[in-house]
Motif scaffolding. Structure first.
Motif, PDB file in Angstrom:
ATOM      1  N   LEU A  27       0.821  -1.212   0.000  1.00  0.00           N
ATOM      2  CA  LEU A  27       0.000   0.000   0.000  1.00  0.00           C
ATOM      3  C   LEU A  27       0.856   1.264   0.000  1.00  0.00           C
ATOM      4  O   LEU A  27       0.504   2.261  -0.634  1.00  0.00           O
ATOM      5  CB  LEU A  27      -0.936   0.021   1.205  1.00  0.00           C
ATOM      6  N   LEU A  28       1.960   1.220   0.700  1.00  0.00           N
ATOM      7  CA  LEU A  28       2.820   2.402   0.796  1.00  0.00           C
ATOM      8  C   LEU A  28       3.717   2.587  -0.419  1.00  0.00           C
ATOM      9  O   LEU A  28       4.313   3.644  -0.586  1.00  0.00           O
ATOM     10  CB  LEU A  28       3.694   2.316   2.056  1.00  0.00           C
ATOM     11  N   SER A  29       3.826   1.579  -1.263  1.00  0.00           N
ATOM     12  CA  SER A  29       4.818   1.605  -2.344  1.00  0.00           C
ATOM     13  C   SER A  29       4.447   2.485  -3.535  1.00  0.00           C
ATOM     14  O   SER A  29       5.285   2.694  -4.408  1.00  0.00           O
ATOM     15  CB  SER A  29       5.095   0.184  -2.829  1.00  0.00           C
ATOM     16  N   ASN A  30       3.246   3.006  -3.575  1.00  0.00           N
ATOM     17  CA  ASN A  30       2.855   3.861  -4.701  1.00  0.00           C
ATOM     18  C   ASN A  30       3.743   5.101  -4.778  1.00  0.00           C
ATOM     19  O   ASN A  30       3.713   5.955  -3.907  1.00  0.00           O
ATOM     20  CB  ASN A  30       1.382   4.260  -4.566  1.00  0.00           C
ATOM     21  N   GLY A  31       4.549   5.171  -5.815  1.00  0.00           N
ATOM     22  CA  GLY A  31       5.394   6.343  -6.031  1.00  0.00           C
ATOM     23  C   GLY A  31       6.747   6.292  -5.343  1.00  0.00           C
ATOM     24  O   GLY A  31       7.540   7.219  -5.476  1.00  0.00           O
ATOM     25  N   ILE A  32       7.031   5.225  -4.594  1.00  0.00           N
ATOM     26  CA  ILE A  32       8.348   5.077  -3.973  1.00  0.00           C
ATOM     27  C   ILE A  32       8.849   3.655  -4.230  1.00  0.00           C
ATOM     28  O   ILE A  32       8.088   2.779  -4.629  1.00  0.00           O
ATOM     29  CB  ILE A  32       8.331   5.365  -2.451  1.00  0.00           C
ATOM     30  N   SER A  33      10.116   3.435  -3.989  1.00  0.00           N
ATOM     31  CA  SER A  33      10.686   2.112  -4.239  1.00  0.00           C
ATOM     32  C   SER A  33      10.160   1.096  -3.231  1.00  0.00           C
ATOM     33  O   SER A  33       9.754   1.447  -2.120  1.00  0.00           O
ATOM     34  CB  SER A  33      12.212   2.173  -4.158  1.00  0.00           C
ATOM     35  N   LYS A  36      12.150   1.277  -0.026  1.00  0.00           N
ATOM     36  CA  LYS A  36      11.770   2.364   0.882  1.00  0.00           C
ATOM     37  C   LYS A  36      10.454   2.039   1.599  1.00  0.00           C
ATOM     38  O   LYS A  36      10.316   2.302   2.792  1.00  0.00           O
ATOM     39  CB  LYS A  36      11.651   3.683   0.128  1.00  0.00           C
ATOM     40  N   SER A  37       9.493   1.465   0.876  1.00  0.00           N
ATOM     41  CA  SER A  37       8.221   1.132   1.525  1.00  0.00           C
ATOM     42  C   SER A  37       8.417   0.050   2.588  1.00  0.00           C
ATOM     43  O   SER A  37       7.790   0.089   3.644  1.00  0.00           O
ATOM     44  CB  SER A  37       7.167   0.717   0.498  1.00  0.00           C
ATOM     45  N   LYS A  38       9.318  -0.896   2.337  1.00  0.00           N
ATOM     46  CA  LYS A  38       9.609  -1.927   3.338  1.00  0.00           C
ATOM     47  C   LYS A  38      10.282  -1.309   4.564  1.00  0.00           C
ATOM     48  O   LYS A  38      10.000  -1.705   5.697  1.00  0.00           O
ATOM     49  CB  LYS A  38      10.485  -3.020   2.739  1.00  0.00           C
ATOM     50  N   MET A  39      11.153  -0.342   4.335  1.00  0.00           N
ATOM     51  CA  MET A  39      11.830   0.328   5.443  1.00  0.00           C
ATOM     52  C   MET A  39      10.813   1.079   6.314  1.00  0.00           C
ATOM     53  O   MET A  39      10.849   0.999   7.539  1.00  0.00           O
ATOM     54  CB  MET A  39      12.887   1.303   4.909  1.00  0.00           C
ATOM     55  N   ILE A  40       9.889   1.790   5.683  1.00  0.00           N
ATOM     56  CA  ILE A  40       8.846   2.512   6.419  1.00  0.00           C
ATOM     57  C   ILE A  40       7.976   1.526   7.186  1.00  0.00           C
ATOM     58  O   ILE A  40       7.634   1.744   8.349  1.00  0.00           O
ATOM     59  CB  ILE A  40       7.994   3.375   5.461  1.00  0.00           C
ATOM     60  N   THR A  41       7.628   0.419   6.547  1.00  0.00           N
ATOM     61  CA  THR A  41       6.810  -0.605   7.193  1.00  0.00           C
ATOM     62  C   THR A  41       7.506  -1.157   8.433  1.00  0.00           C
ATOM     63  O   THR A  41       6.879  -1.322   9.485  1.00  0.00           O
ATOM     64  CB  THR A  41       6.494  -1.746   6.205  1.00  0.00           C
ATOM     65  N   LYS A  66       9.682   8.622   9.857  1.00  0.00           N
ATOM     66  CA  LYS A  66      10.410   9.208   8.725  1.00  0.00           C
ATOM     67  C   LYS A  66      10.029   8.497   7.426  1.00  0.00           C
ATOM     68  O   LYS A  66      10.047   7.279   7.337  1.00  0.00           O
ATOM     69  CB  LYS A  66      11.915   9.086   8.952  1.00  0.00           C
ATOM     70  N   GLY A  67       9.647   9.295   6.432  1.00  0.00           N
ATOM     71  CA  GLY A  67       9.256   8.766   5.135  1.00  0.00           C
ATOM     72  C   GLY A  67       7.755   8.603   4.966  1.00  0.00           C
ATOM     73  O   GLY A  67       7.272   8.347   3.874  1.00  0.00           O
ATOM     74  N   LEU A  68       7.018   8.735   6.058  1.00  0.00           N
ATOM     75  CA  LEU A  68       5.569   8.569   6.000  1.00  0.00           C
ATOM     76  C   LEU A  68       4.916   9.943   6.106  1.00  0.00           C
ATOM     77  O   LEU A  68       4.844  10.521   7.177  1.00  0.00           O
ATOM     78  CB  LEU A  68       5.087   7.670   7.138  1.00  0.00           C
ATOM     79  N   GLU A  74      -2.857   9.107   5.888  1.00  0.00           N
ATOM     80  CA  GLU A  74      -4.304   9.092   5.647  1.00  0.00           C
ATOM     81  C   GLU A  74      -4.740   7.766   5.035  1.00  0.00           C
ATOM     82  O   GLU A  74      -5.812   7.244   5.375  1.00  0.00           O
ATOM     83  CB  GLU A  74      -4.699  10.251   4.739  1.00  0.00           C
ATOM     84  N   LEU A  75      -3.929   7.220   4.145  1.00  0.00           N
ATOM     85  CA  LEU A  75      -4.237   5.922   3.551  1.00  0.00           C
ATOM     86  C   LEU A  75      -4.311   4.848   4.634  1.00  0.00           C
ATOM     87  O   LEU A  75      -5.268   4.062   4.677  1.00  0.00           O
ATOM     88  CB  LEU A  75      -3.186   5.542   2.508  1.00  0.00           C
ATOM     89  N   LEU A  76      -3.331   4.820   5.514  1.00  0.00           N
ATOM     90  CA  LEU A  76      -3.352   3.833   6.598  1.00  0.00           C
ATOM     91  C   LEU A  76      -4.552   4.025   7.507  1.00  0.00           C
ATOM     92  O   LEU A  76      -5.197   3.053   7.912  1.00  0.00           O
ATOM     93  CB  LEU A  76      -2.054   3.915   7.410  1.00  0.00           C
ATOM     94  N   LYS A  77      -4.863   5.265   7.821  1.00  0.00           N
ATOM     95  CA  LYS A  77      -6.008   5.554   8.686  1.00  0.00           C
ATOM     96  C   LYS A  77      -7.330   5.151   8.023  1.00  0.00           C
ATOM     97  O   LYS A  77      -8.302   4.865   8.710  1.00  0.00           O
ATOM     98  CB  LYS A  77      -6.048   7.041   9.059  1.00  0.00           C
ATOM     99  N   SER A  78      -7.376   5.148   6.699  1.00  0.00           N
ATOM    100  CA  SER A  78      -8.613   4.827   5.983  1.00  0.00           C
ATOM    101  C   SER A  78      -8.835   3.321   5.807  1.00  0.00           C
ATOM    102  O   SER A  78      -9.919   2.912   5.397  1.00  0.00           O
ATOM    103  CB  SER A  78      -8.634   5.514   4.615  1.00  0.00           C
TER     104      SER A  78
END
Length: 92
Positions: A27-33, A36-41, A66-68, A74-78
């Protein structure tokens, strides 16, 4: 016997967390590598421990990761509302 049960329970929890992490990372990977999305997760899980705590955290708590940014927070909250609509649509 009890040790086998405990080990099995821990393994099931770890597998569930891995699946949750894959979903969040996707879900977080839209527009990022993907990296990076795995690191944020991983940062989210380090701070909040599980999906329930992540989606129930305040937006202000989430954007401290950092990175979120606002949009991803908002996506996570939704997520609960999205899943609610999905489940209700299945009942129609």
């Amino acid at each position: 016997m009890i040790n086998d049960f405990e080990n099995s329970l821990i393994e099931n929890i770890d597998n569930q967390n891995d699946k949750e992490k894959e979903i969040i990372s996707f879900l977080l990977s839209n527009g990022i590598s993907a990296e990076k999305s795995k690191m944020i997760t991983e940062k989210l899980y380090y701070k909040f421990y599980n999906l329930y705590n992540i989606v129930n955290a305040s937006k202000n708590e989430l954007i401290k990761i950092k990175g979120l940014g606002n949009k991803r927070a908002e996506l996570l909250k939704s997520l609960p509302k999205i899943l609610e609509y999905y489940l209700l649509s299945r009942l129609k």
